[in-house]
Design a protein around this motif. Sequence first.
Motif, PDB file in Angstrom:
ATOM      1  N   GLU A 116       0.835  -1.208   0.000  1.00 35.25           N
ATOM      2  CA  GLU A 116       0.000   0.000   0.000  1.00 35.25           C
ATOM      3  C   GLU A 116       0.867   1.254   0.000  1.00 35.25           C
ATOM      4  N   LYS A 117       1.933   1.236   0.780  1.00 34.72           N
ATOM      5  CA  LYS A 117       2.840   2.379   0.807  1.00 34.72           C
ATOM      6  C   LYS A 117       3.478   2.604  -0.554  1.00 34.72           C
ATOM      7  N   ALA A 118       3.836   1.516  -1.204  1.00 38.67           N
ATOM      8  CA  ALA A 118       4.450   1.626  -2.529  1.00 38.67           C
ATOM      9  C   ALA A 118       3.459   2.187  -3.546  1.00 38.67           C
ATOM     10  N   ALA A 119       2.210   1.710  -3.488  1.00 35.46           N
ATOM     11  CA  ALA A 119       1.183   2.199  -4.409  1.00 35.46           C
ATOM     12  C   ALA A 119       0.892   3.676  -4.160  1.00 35.46           C
ATOM     13  N   ILE A 120       0.861   4.056  -2.885  1.00 32.31           N
ATOM     14  CA  ILE A 120       0.631   5.455  -2.523  1.00 32.31           C
ATOM     15  C   ILE A 120       1.758   6.337  -3.048  1.00 32.31           C
ATOM     16  N   LYS A 121       2.973   5.863  -2.885  1.00 33.60           N
ATOM     17  CA  LYS A 121       4.129   6.641  -3.345  1.00 33.60           C
ATOM     18  C   LYS A 121       4.095   6.833  -4.855  1.00 33.60           C
ATOM     19  N   ARG A 122       3.758   5.763  -5.574  1.00 36.49           N
ATOM     20  CA  ARG A 122       3.689   5.870  -7.035  1.00 36.49           C
ATOM     21  C   ARG A 122       2.570   6.822  -7.454  1.00 36.49           C
ATOM     22  N   ALA A 123       1.434   6.766  -6.740  1.00 37.19           N
ATOM     23  CA  ALA A 123       0.316   7.653  -7.056  1.00 37.19           C
ATOM     24  C   ALA A 123       0.693   9.108  -6.812  1.00 37.19           C
ATOM     25  N   ALA A 124       1.404   9.358  -5.722  1.00 34.01           N
ATOM     26  CA  ALA A 124       1.835  10.725  -5.404  1.00 34.01           C
ATOM     27  C   ALA A 124       2.814  11.240  -6.446  1.00 34.01           C
ATOM     28  N   GLN A 125       3.733  10.390  -6.863  1.00 33.54           N
ATOM     29  CA  GLN A 125       4.706  10.780  -7.885  1.00 33.54           C
ATOM     30  C   GLN A 125       4.006  11.085  -9.207  1.00 33.54           C
ATOM     31  N   GLN A 126       3.021  10.263  -9.552  1.00 34.50           N
ATOM     32  CA  GLN A 126       2.278  10.480 -10.788  1.00 34.50           C
ATOM     33  C   GLN A 126       1.513  11.799 -10.735  1.00 34.50           C
ATOM     34  N   PHE A 127       0.960  12.086  -9.567  1.00 33.83           N
ATOM     35  CA  PHE A 127       0.220  13.340  -9.372  1.00 33.83           C
ATOM     36  C   PHE A 127       1.124  14.544  -9.598  1.00 33.83           C
ATOM     37  N   ILE A 128       2.288  14.511  -9.031  1.00 33.67           N
ATOM     38  CA  ILE A 128       3.246  15.612  -9.189  1.00 33.67           C
ATOM     39  C   ILE A 128       3.670  15.729 -10.644  1.00 33.67           C
ATOM     40  N   ASP A 130       1.980  14.841 -13.302  1.00 33.57           N
ATOM     41  CA  ASP A 130       0.876  15.203 -14.190  1.00 33.57           C
ATOM     42  C   ASP A 130       0.471  16.672 -14.098  1.00 33.57           C
ATOM     43  N   ASN A 131       0.883  17.362 -13.050  1.00 34.53           N
ATOM     44  CA  ASN A 131       0.455  18.739 -12.852  1.00 34.53           C
ATOM     45  C   ASN A 131       1.561  19.735 -13.145  1.00 34.53           C
ATOM     46  N   SER A 132       1.142  20.895 -13.576  1.00 35.08           N
ATOM     47  CA  SER A 132       2.111  21.963 -13.844  1.00 35.08           C
ATOM     48  C   SER A 132       2.661  22.496 -12.521  1.00 35.08           C
ATOM     49  N   SER A 133       3.830  23.097 -12.589  1.00 32.26           N
ATOM     50  CA  SER A 133       4.442  23.672 -11.380  1.00 32.26           C
ATOM     51  C   SER A 133       3.575  24.787 -10.815  1.00 32.26           C
ATOM     52  N   GLU A 134       2.887  25.525 -11.712  1.00 26.55           N
ATOM     53  CA  GLU A 134       2.015  26.604 -11.255  1.00 26.55           C
ATOM     54  C   GLU A 134       0.840  26.058 -10.448  1.00 26.55           C
ATOM     55  N   ALA A 135       0.246  24.965 -10.955  1.00 24.39           N
ATOM     56  CA  ALA A 135      -0.889  24.362 -10.248  1.00 24.39           C
ATOM     57  C   ALA A 135      -0.455  23.791  -8.908  1.00 24.39           C
ATOM     58  N   LEU A 136       0.692  23.127  -8.897  1.00 21.51           N
ATOM     59  CA  LEU A 136       1.205  22.548  -7.652  1.00 21.51           C
ATOM     60  C   LEU A 136       1.473  23.639  -6.623  1.00 21.51           C
ATOM     61  N   LYS A 137       1.972  24.767  -7.092  1.00 21.77           N
ATOM     62  CA  LYS A 137       2.264  25.882  -6.195  1.00 21.77           C
ATOM     63  C   LYS A 137       0.967  26.442  -5.624  1.00 21.77           C
ATOM     64  N   GLU A 138      -0.040  26.554  -6.474  1.00 26.08           N
ATOM     65  CA  GLU A 138      -1.351  27.060  -6.024  1.00 26.08           C
ATOM     66  C   GLU A 138      -1.938  26.163  -4.942  1.00 26.08           C
ATOM     67  N   MET A 139      -1.769  24.849  -5.126  1.00 28.40           N
ATOM     68  CA  MET A 139      -2.331  23.891  -4.170  1.00 28.40           C
ATOM     69  C   MET A 139      -1.365  23.552  -3.047  1.00 28.40           C
ATOM     70  N   THR A 140      -0.209  24.183  -3.025  1.00 31.80           N
ATOM     71  CA  THR A 140       0.870  23.856  -2.081  1.00 31.80           C
ATOM     72  C   THR A 140       1.063  22.347  -2.001  1.00 31.80           C
ATOM     73  N   ALA A 141       1.180  21.750  -3.181  1.00 26.42           N
ATOM     74  CA  ALA A 141       1.288  20.295  -3.276  1.00 26.42           C
ATOM     75  C   ALA A 141       2.716  19.881  -3.594  1.00 26.42           C
ATOM     76  N   ASP A 142       3.265  19.029  -2.762  1.00 28.89           N
ATOM     77  CA  ASP A 142       4.516  18.356  -3.088  1.00 28.89           C
ATOM     78  C   ASP A 142       4.294  16.869  -2.862  1.00 28.89           C
ATOM     79  N   GLU A 143       5.263  16.080  -3.218  1.00 24.04           N
ATOM     80  CA  GLU A 143       5.085  14.631  -3.152  1.00 24.04           C
ATOM     81  C   GLU A 143       4.756  14.151  -1.739  1.00 24.04           C
ATOM     82  N   ASP A 144       5.435  14.706  -0.741  1.00 21.43           N
ATOM     83  CA  ASP A 144       5.202  14.278   0.643  1.00 21.43           C
ATOM     84  C   ASP A 144       3.779  14.595   1.084  1.00 21.43           C
ATOM     85  N   THR A 145       3.269  15.755   0.690  1.00 21.19           N
ATOM     86  CA  THR A 145       1.914  16.161   1.091  1.00 21.19           C
ATOM     87  C   THR A 145       0.872  15.268   0.455  1.00 21.19           C
TER      88      THR A 145
END
Length: 358
Positions: A116-128, A130-145
């Motif tokens: 589950e941890k591995a799947a979560i990590k891969r999903a988080a990486q994919q999320f980062i 797939d999104n533009s840096s501007e969108a990630l900044k707006e959502m204050t999203a990084d891989e750990d979050t």
Amino acid sequence: MKAKKVTAIILAGAICAAAFTGCGINTGATAASMKNQTVTMGMANFTCRYQQANVEDYYKSMMGAKSSSELWSKDLYGNGTTMEDTMKDSVMEQLHEMYTLQAHMKDYDVSVTKDEKAAIKRAAQQFISDNSSEALKEMTADEDTVEELLTLYTIRSKMQKAIEAEADTNVTDEEANERGYTMMTISTTSHQDDSGNTVEYTDDEKKQLKETANKIEDAVKNGKTLEDAAKDEDQQTTTGAYASDDSTLDTSVKKALDDLKEGETSDVIETDSALYIVRLDSETDKDATEKNRQNIIDKRKSDHYNEVLEGWQKKDGWKVNKKNVAKISFKNSLTQQDPNASTETQTSTETQNVESTQ
């Protein structure tokens, strides 16, 4: 350009970073705290904006809002609370719930597996990715979050299942039983005229309605079915089922049904708002009874879960930093996109498996 949910949040193309406000948030500041746990503004903002992205298009369509600003500034109930504030309050409650459950994982021998941890990590990486840096900044999203939020969802699902498993699921046939009925109803309060206006019945009209109900009653006593008798007087019948603790039926109607045996039809039942005639079709409506049995079980599980959760939360010292949370803004939309782009969420199997644990 559209921000989709954690399963596949994708922004189609670059977005003007100058229009965004997320960069103004101190991600390390405290949004809320409880015993042995601090919720950062980075996590609070990301979770709030994630929820915004999930529901914004639906709410805009439902409420006819033309912009994100118009939607989230609405005061639906006239109590001075905007939709934005309501959403943020809801998100903070969800975070309180999930961090509480995380703190008590050992109580139910719950853990997040390596897979589950591995799947979560891969999903988080994919999320980062797939999104533009501007969108990630707006959502204050990084891989750990993102990873932390998905982990919290997984824990909540596992904990909820473990807690609900303690509930009593033994529902007797008597508790679940629903009796089937057919009902004819004539409203005596108001009706719509030819222009579509609501008009109150006059006393003379009410007398005529009572005469109509009496005709139907007499026709049934002379051998006609309730359906046919009602149809002869341009009235309709409906069917339904009810349990012993039903609170939706009018008290007089329920009492009449309780006094009937299977196949029997009542006399006219007169209330302040309507005239009724009811027939008891079956002592046990099998489908309705089984549905009611499951509803009882679901309620017991939900009640037990809430009882356990609230017990933990009574003395956990949860406190929201309202001043900091107020800095979270829904002003900028995360769902505006190219009108030619698809609005369907594209979900990978792996991430879907992670979110299925929510």
